[in-house]
Design an enzyme around this catalytic site. Structure first.
Site, PDB file in Angstrom:
ATOM      1  N   HIS A 166       0.821  -1.243   0.070  1.00  0.00           N
ATOM      2  CA  HIS A 166      -0.273   0.030  -0.064  1.00  0.00           C
ATOM      3  C   HIS A 166       0.952   1.120  -0.050  1.00  0.00           C
ATOM      4  O   HIS A 166       2.008   0.989   0.116  1.00  0.00           O
ATOM      5  CB  HIS A 166      -1.034  -0.066   1.026  1.00  0.00           C
ATOM      6  CG  HIS A 166      -0.236   0.236   2.418  1.00  0.00           C
ATOM      7  ND1 HIS A 166       0.173  -0.990   3.331  1.00  0.00           N
ATOM      8  CD2 HIS A 166       0.047   1.209   3.182  1.00  0.00           C
ATOM      9  CE1 HIS A 166       0.930  -0.149   4.419  1.00  0.00           C
ATOM     10  NE2 HIS A 166       0.704   0.938   4.337  1.00  0.00           N
ATOM     11  N   GLU A 173       6.043   4.416  -0.476  1.00  0.00           N
ATOM     12  CA  GLU A 173       6.252   5.188   0.671  1.00  0.00           C
ATOM     13  C   GLU A 173       7.945   5.573   0.582  1.00  0.00           C
ATOM     14  O   GLU A 173       8.480   6.605   0.793  1.00  0.00           O
ATOM     15  CB  GLU A 173       6.211   4.440   2.026  1.00  0.00           C
ATOM     16  CG  GLU A 173       4.269   4.623   2.160  1.00  0.00           C
ATOM     17  CD  GLU A 173       3.956   3.693   3.252  1.00  0.00           C
ATOM     18  OE1 GLU A 173       4.975   3.341   3.895  1.00  0.00           O
ATOM     19  OE2 GLU A 173       2.683   3.484   3.219  1.00  0.00           O
TER      20      GLU A 173
HETATM   21 ZN    ZN Z   1       3.585   1.940   5.495  1.00  0.00          ZN
END
Ligand code: ZN
Length: 298
Positions: free
Chosen positions: A144, A162
């Site tokens: 994610h 990220e």
């Molecule tokens: Zn994370």
């Protein structure tokens, strides 16, 4: 009298030389450690990663063990100061009493810069611990980006997870990302941003849910050794600041994009997609964070 004077002079001279040499040669080395949870050694199930879940207590201990291995290695590699940023969910997972007592800890998710809160030009190296694959990766444990509402974040035409977004922040400040730990997909994806990064694979992702974990003691040894080497070899880099950061963000709902149109700088380009541009990466990062974290129309 004369002997006493000579003695005082000699002592002062020695202290002067000592003070001069320690300030000139014993360089300070500040290391920044951002710690997520999905890529931690031994974390394998989604009942382990949030407060209130039955196995959460175990995984926050495992998180502290990986973080401590990186901290020990960083100090062995010459760090004089280590700052740890709790970067997962509530960002209150790491307990100060579990952490190496030499490190300082940044906690709580109410941060403008989330996973890189507190990072600035004064640091010499960045380490990512416990990182995971980006949203919609076909393989990679708990893949994610930011939170479950994000389908993709594209900066200047390049899809970033990220690790990618946090790397652009480190580049903005001129601090090299020297090491990452996580599953094999997280490490592979980070190498696309920072080819020379030291990667420690602590588990192999079989798909989005199943993993093959390495023995815990072996993973901790590798994290410590890699941190020692990568911090020892870290060299400051020139700040990398692009002329502009054009962000395209695709969500998994239509509500966040609709709320976001309240801000004139954000354009709705599809029912689930917004775009905006900023000349500073920290500004772009803050807007991305507002969109996935602080707008909650449900
Ligand atoms: Zn994370």
């Amino acid at each position: 009298m004369c002997v006493a004077f000579r003695k005082v002079f000699f002592v002062s001279f020695v202290s002067f030389v000592f003070a001069f040499s320690s300030s000139s040669f014993a360089q300070a080395r500040k290391v920044y450690v951002s710690v997520d949870m999905e890529g931690i050694s031994g974390v394998v199930g989604d009942d382990q990663t949030s407060v209130g879940q039955p196995e959460y207590g175990r995984s926050r201990k495992l998180m502290a063990e990986d973080a401590n291995a990186a901290i020990r290695g960083a100090f062995e590699g010459g760090a004089t100061e280590v700052v740890v940023n709790d970067s997962h969910g509530s960002q209150r997972n790491l307990l100060p009493e579990d952490l190496d007592p030499r490190a300082r800890l940044i906690s709580h998710s109410f941060k403008r810069h989330g996973m890189v809160e507190g990072l600035d030009e004064t640091f010499d190296a960045v380490i990512f611990v416990g990182y995971h694959a980006k949203a919609d990766s076909p393989r990679g444990l708990f893949a994610h980006t930011g939170s479950g509402v994000v389908k993709d974040v594209i900066v200047n035409g390049r899809s970033a997870g990220e690790g990618g977004l946090n790397t652009m922040m480190a580049q903005w400040f001129g601090v090299p990302v020297v090491m990452i730990t996580g599953d094999d997909v997280a490490v592979e994806q980070q190498k696309e941003w920072t080819p020379n990064v030291r990667g420690v694979v602590v588990k192999r992702a079989i798909n989005m849910r199943a993993v093959e974990s390495r023995p815990l003691a072996e993973a901790l040894r590798d994290i410590q050794a890699a941190a020692k080497e990568s911090v020892g070899a870290a060299r400051k880099v020139a700040r990398e600041r692009l002329a502009s950061y054009k962000v395209r963000m695709q969500l998994r709902n239509f509500t966040i994009p609709e709320v976001a149109t309240a801000f004139s700088e954000i354009q709705l380009v599809a029912p689930d997609t917004v775009e905006f541009s900023r000349t500073s990466m920290p500004e772009a990062y803050r807007i991305i964070r507002v969109l996935y974290r602080f707008i909650n129309p449900d």
